[in-house]
Design an enzyme around this catalytic site. Structure first.
Site, mmCIF file in Angstrom:
data_model
loop_
_atom_site.group_PDB
_atom_site.id
_atom_site.type_symbol
_atom_site.label_atom_id
_atom_site.label_comp_id
_atom_site.label_asym_id
_atom_site.label_seq_id
_atom_site.Cartn_x
_atom_site.Cartn_y
_atom_site.Cartn_z
ATOM 1 N N ASP A 39 0.833 -1.194 0.000
ATOM 2 C CA ASP A 39 0.000 0.000 0.000
ATOM 3 C C ASP A 39 0.878 1.258 0.000
ATOM 4 O O ASP A 39 1.962 1.254 0.577
ATOM 5 C CB ASP A 39 -0.888 -0.022 1.257
ATOM 6 C CG ASP A 39 -2.036 0.963 1.172
ATOM 7 O OD1 ASP A 39 -2.321 1.451 0.063
ATOM 8 O OD2 ASP A 39 -2.639 1.246 2.216
ATOM 9 N N GLY A 42 0.165 5.270 -4.527
ATOM 10 C CA GLY A 42 -0.452 6.534 -4.959
ATOM 11 C C GLY A 42 0.111 7.721 -4.194
ATOM 12 O O GLY A 42 0.451 8.752 -4.785
ATOM 13 N N ARG A 43 0.239 7.546 -2.861
ATOM 14 C CA ARG A 43 0.776 8.653 -2.047
ATOM 15 C C ARG A 43 2.236 8.924 -2.376
ATOM 16 O O ARG A 43 2.672 10.067 -2.422
ATOM 17 C CB ARG A 43 0.634 8.321 -0.549
ATOM 18 C CG ARG A 43 -0.663 8.837 0.028
ATOM 19 C CD ARG A 43 -0.947 8.207 1.354
ATOM 20 N NE ARG A 43 -1.360 6.822 1.181
ATOM 21 C CZ ARG A 43 -1.372 5.923 2.156
ATOM 22 N NH1 ARG A 43 -0.963 6.257 3.365
ATOM 23 N NH2 ARG A 43 -1.771 4.695 1.924
ATOM 24 N N GLU A 86 -12.334 -5.001 -4.649
ATOM 25 C CA GLU A 86 -12.860 -3.635 -4.488
ATOM 26 C C GLU A 86 -12.080 -2.625 -5.337
ATOM 27 O O GLU A 86 -12.535 -1.491 -5.529
ATOM 28 C CB GLU A 86 -12.802 -3.195 -3.012
ATOM 29 C CG GLU A 86 -13.816 -3.899 -2.105
ATOM 30 C CD GLU A 86 -13.514 -5.383 -1.911
ATOM 31 O OE1 GLU A 86 -12.327 -5.736 -1.738
ATOM 32 O OE2 GLU A 86 -14.462 -6.192 -1.973
ATOM 33 N N ASN A 87 -10.908 -3.010 -5.815
ATOM 34 C CA ASN A 87 -10.083 -2.042 -6.558
ATOM 35 C C ASN A 87 -10.665 -1.678 -7.934
ATOM 36 O O ASN A 87 -10.204 -0.725 -8.566
ATOM 37 C CB ASN A 87 -8.636 -2.539 -6.699
ATOM 38 C CG ASN A 87 -7.850 -2.524 -5.406
ATOM 39 O OD1 ASN A 87 -6.914 -3.292 -5.224
ATOM 40 N ND2 ASN A 87 -8.215 -1.653 -4.460
ATOM 41 N N ARG A 204 1.784 -4.709 6.416
ATOM 42 C CA ARG A 204 1.105 -3.696 5.603
ATOM 43 C C ARG A 204 1.924 -2.413 5.655
ATOM 44 O O ARG A 204 2.294 -1.940 6.730
ATOM 45 C CB ARG A 204 -0.309 -3.407 6.094
ATOM 46 C CG ARG A 204 -0.978 -2.356 5.193
ATOM 47 C CD ARG A 204 -2.437 -2.135 5.472
ATOM 48 N NE ARG A 204 -2.984 -1.207 4.473
ATOM 49 C CZ ARG A 204 -4.202 -1.242 3.981
ATOM 50 N NH1 ARG A 204 -5.045 -2.158 4.399
ATOM 51 N NH2 ARG A 204 -4.599 -0.368 3.085
HETATM 52 C C1 FPP Z 1 -5.382 -2.835 -0.096
HETATM 53 O O1 FPP Z 1 -5.679 -1.530 0.023
HETATM 54 C C2 FPP Z 1 -4.186 -2.909 -0.944
HETATM 55 C C3 FPP Z 1 -4.163 -3.603 -2.085
HETATM 56 C C4 FPP Z 1 -5.296 -4.390 -2.580
HETATM 57 C C5 FPP Z 1 -2.922 -3.584 -2.863
HETATM 58 C C6 FPP Z 1 -3.102 -2.837 -4.106
HETATM 59 C C7 FPP Z 1 -1.778 -2.769 -4.781
HETATM 60 C C8 FPP Z 1 -1.622 -2.229 -5.963
HETATM 61 C C9 FPP Z 1 -2.791 -1.681 -6.701
HETATM 62 C C10 FPP Z 1 -0.283 -2.108 -6.591
HETATM 63 C C11 FPP Z 1 0.287 -3.400 -6.951
HETATM 64 C C12 FPP Z 1 1.723 -3.171 -7.139
HETATM 65 C C13 FPP Z 1 2.559 -4.068 -7.677
HETATM 66 C C14 FPP Z 1 3.989 -3.741 -7.699
HETATM 67 C C15 FPP Z 1 2.087 -5.332 -8.284
HETATM 68 P P1 FPP Z 1 -6.923 -0.859 -0.686
HETATM 69 O O2 FPP Z 1 -6.481 0.452 -1.191
HETATM 70 O O3 FPP Z 1 -7.534 -1.812 -1.669
HETATM 71 O O4 FPP Z 1 -7.905 -0.767 0.548
HETATM 72 P P2 FPP Z 1 -8.250 0.484 1.469
HETATM 73 O O5 FPP Z 1 -9.203 1.302 0.652
HETATM 74 O O6 FPP Z 1 -8.842 -0.140 2.698
HETATM 75 O O7 FPP Z 1 -6.948 1.203 1.761
#
Ligand code: FPP
Length: 258
Positions: A39, A42-43, A86-87, A204
């Site tokens: 995580d 972005g920041r 959720e992404n 994390r």
């Molecule tokens: C959870 O936080 C974090 C993830 C699902 C990781 C996401 C990672 C990437 C998009 C980058 C991948 C990088 C590489 C090098 C492969 P969240 O942001 O989904 O959840 P939150 O809203 O609770 O913070």
């Protein structure tokens, strides 16, 4: 509560143990399975006036250094959260970028990982939203590295902990399992990778103290380590520091000290 100047709550757990090299670690207490929430990309990018996607690109080096550090100390299972169920809610351009990035990362890095004895696997839903060519690269990487056993690197991709539990229960129901036979063992046996041991340690990055739907079933007794380091700055030394902190913890699994 007292807050740091940037408004964040101060670190709440045991102060982090410092280990810069594998020699600082107890080789008898290396976690078998480490899972990471990558995580802060972005920041990291915003702090540099760059688009968020540049932060993901910079995260590749962190990912590879972490894999190499894990290999150095003998971690056998490493699971990385690369894209959650959720992404998909992120801006469309970022989602498109992440699909292409994960695909090209596999193409660029799989031979190197294969040469090091890493078995690549994926955990998550193969639904219609994941582009076919990405699925193809995933399948190719799994096939290429299927015989490796030095370490299993699982990329959690289109992964959600709740979705995994739902999928396990659906599979049990589809098999006609009677309600009284649905127990923890049965659910565990229907997770995406039933042979995978539960994570001993979850790390994390980026100063967020959340699980965010990662491995909900499996991390019931995992040790959690949170670090303020943003993912693109994370290196094997940070992994070693997290392992050193893990080695100071006492795991009781609901029992009492022996
Ligand atoms: C959870 O936080 C974090 C993830 C699902 C990781 C996401 C990672 C990437 C998009 C980058 C991948 C990088 C590489 C090098 C492969 P969240 O942001 O989904 O959840 P939150 O809203 O609770 O913070």
């Amino acid at each position: 509560m007292t807050r740091t100047p940037d408004g964040r709550a101060p670190y709440a757990g045991t102060p982090p143990a410092r280990a810069r090299t594998p020699a600082d670690l107890d080789p008898r207490r290396i976690p078998v399975h480490v899972a990471c929430v990558m995580d802060g990309n972005g920041r990291w990018a915003s702090q540099r006036g760059l688009p968020r996607t540049e932060g993901h690109a910079a995260g590749e080096e962190a990912l590879l250094d972490t894999v190499n550090g894990a290999l150095d100390i003998g971690v056998q299972w490493l699971t990385m959260f690369a894209f959650s169920t959720e992404n998909w809610r992120r801006p469309r351009d970022e989602v498109r970028y992440l699909m292409g990035f994960n695909e090209s990362l596999l193409v660029r890095r799989r031979d190197e990982l294969h040469d090091k004895g890493v078995r690549i696997r994926f955990a998550g839903r193969r639904d219609w939203r994941v582009p076919r060519r990405v699925l193809r690269r995933m399948d190719e990487s799994v096939a290429l590295t299927a015989g490796n056993r030095r370490m299993t690197l699982t990329m959690a991709f289109n992964y959600g902990g709740r979705a995994e539990i739902v999928d396990a229960v659906r599979a049990l129901v589809a098999e006609g399992t009677p309600a009284q036979r649905i127990d923890e063992r049965a659910i565990g046996a229907h997770l995406y990778h039933p042979d995978q041991p539960d994570p001993d340690l979850v790390v994390r990055t980026s100063g967020e103290y959340r699980i965010s739907n990662f491995l909900l079933w499996q991390l019931a007794y995992s040790e959690l380590v949170f670090t303020d380091v943003l993912w693109p700055d994370f290196r094997r030394q940070h992994l070693f520091a997290a392992v050193a902190e893990y080695q100071q913890r006492e795991r009781r699994y609901g029992g009492v000290r022996a």
